[in-house]
Design an enzyme around this catalytic site. Structure first.
Site, short mmCIF file in Angstrom:
data_model
loop_
_atom_site.label_atom_id
_atom_site.label_comp_id
_atom_site.label_asym_id
_atom_site.label_seq_id
_atom_site.Cartn_x
_atom_site.Cartn_y
_atom_site.Cartn_z
N LEU A 57 -19.82 -4.04 41.24
CA LEU A 57 -19.01 -3.49 41.77
C LEU A 57 -19.08 -2.06 43.03
O LEU A 57 -18.56 -1.92 44.14
CB LEU A 57 -17.63 -3.17 41.14
N ASP B 42 -26.92 6.09 41.60
CA ASP B 42 -27.08 5.75 40.17
C ASP B 42 -28.44 5.74 39.59
O ASP B 42 -29.16 5.82 39.99
CB ASP B 42 -27.34 3.34 40.37
N ILE C 35 -24.57 12.45 37.87
CA ILE C 35 -23.34 13.59 38.06
C ILE C 35 -22.14 13.74 37.59
O ILE C 35 -20.99 14.17 37.69
CB ILE C 35 -22.52 11.96 39.68
N ASN D 140 -17.40 5.70 40.96
CA ASN D 140 -17.30 4.48 40.49
C ASN D 140 -18.36 4.22 39.00
O ASN D 140 -18.15 3.59 38.30
CB ASN D 140 -17.64 3.45 41.35
N TYR E 21 -12.44 4.65 26.79
CA TYR E 21 -12.49 3.98 27.85
C TYR E 21 -10.86 4.13 29.03
O TYR E 21 -10.66 4.97 29.50
CB TYR E 21 -14.02 2.49 28.09
N LYS F 207 -9.78 7.03 31.99
CA LYS F 207 -8.72 5.62 32.50
C LYS F 207 -8.67 5.76 33.48
O LYS F 207 -7.45 6.08 34.44
CB LYS F 207 -9.73 4.25 32.91
#
Length: 301
Positions: free
Chosen positions: A19, A38, A74, A100, A171, A175
């Site tokens: 994505l 990345d 990050i 992302n 996860y 989220k």
């Protein structure tokens, strides 16, 4: 293309594959200048081979666009700060942040190690918070200097964060936390010209290939509903100045479908006017549940 993002400077984390890569290429096609972040890790966060951020940046440059790679982590303050600094030092500004980056360590709860919990929460939730924090500090300084930006943040949640997903307690929690972070950031940062929204995408990526194993194959002909590129137009629009006034929202995107997700709000209610007795609560609650909407099914249940 329409040039929807001409002149804008866009940072995309986790943009080496899937994505994130699709988002970076779509922004570049609309005239944006990119910082492609990345870390280059594997699906489980372990060190990987190659430099996917530079590969995507090179792909953008080869197509006539502008892009630089950032390979920092990050999910630590220094890495997030350098991400924002890279945009400002390279292009003189920052307009849009797309959070992302992420990976998976799936386990049923009884088998989920503390390290697997911490690692997933770290990259998804902390990896959203820190870039958001440093970008927001930059935009606050710009506002105080009399240069109120048209800034945008697009966060990445998931259907697992909305409904839950078996074997993905870490996860799903991360989220869901991203949605809460999005709502708070949208309220706090509005005064600085910053709009904050989130998406819950469904697409074919390294992270989803096992979850959607039976439906992930691309069709031989026709529309590929699971292609990650299907999600990117919404992200590009949310990251552009054209989305003025849209903030604090969560969107689900899959194939050609876009849905506005409506979060927790009060449903059927009853007020006795005084304290309930434990023995009488059950009847009242069961009546309310009979009037309420049936919740969505947890993925995999």
């Amino acid at each position: 293309m329409s040039g929807l993002c001409d002149g804008r400077v866009v940072v995309v984390t986790g943009a080496g594959r899937g994505l994130g890569r699709a988002h970076a290429l779509a922004f570049a096609a609309e005239g944006a200048r990119l910082v492609v972040n990345d870390l280059g890790v594997g699906l489980d966060g372990a060190p990987g081979a190659g430099n996917p951020a530079e590969q995507v940046a090179a792909e953008i440059r080869a197509a006539g666009g502008e892009a630089v790679a950032h390979g920092g982590d990050i999910a630590v303050s220094e890495g997030a700060a350098s991400l924002v600094a890279t945009a400002v030092e390279t292009y003189g500004r920052l307009d849009t942040l797309v959070n992302n980056a992420g990976f998976l360590r799936d386990r049923m709860l009884v088998n989920l190690d503390e390290d697997d919990w911490d690692a997933v929460l770290r990259v998804h939730l902390k990896g959203h918070f820190l870039p958001l924090k440093h970008a927001a500090a930059h935009w606050r300084a710009e506002t105080k200097a009399g240069r109120t930006p048209e800034a945008r943040i697009v966060n990445t949640s998931s259907g697992a964060g909305l409904l839950g997903s078996l074997g993905q307690g870490n996860y799903s929690a991360a989220k869901a936390g991203i949605i809460g972070l999005t709502l708070v950031a949208a309220a706090e940062l509005r005064r600085y010209g910053v709009q904050v929204n989130a998406i819950a995408p469904a697409a074919r990526t390294r992270m989803t290939e096992r979850t959607f194993a039976e439906t992930m194959a691309a069709p031989a002909v026709g529309f590929d509903a699971m292609a990650p590129e299907n999600v990117s137009p919404l992200v590009v629009w949310l990251g552009s100045s054209a989305s003025v006034g849209v903030t604090g929202r969560v969107f689900e995107a899959e194939g050609g479908r876009i849905a506005v997700m409506e979060g927790w709000r009060a449903g059927p209610r009853v007020d006795k006017g005084t304290r309930w007795r434990p023995g009488e609560v059950g009847e009242a609650v069961l009546k309310l549940l009979g009037e309420a909407e049936v919740p969505g099914i947890v993925y995999g249940a």
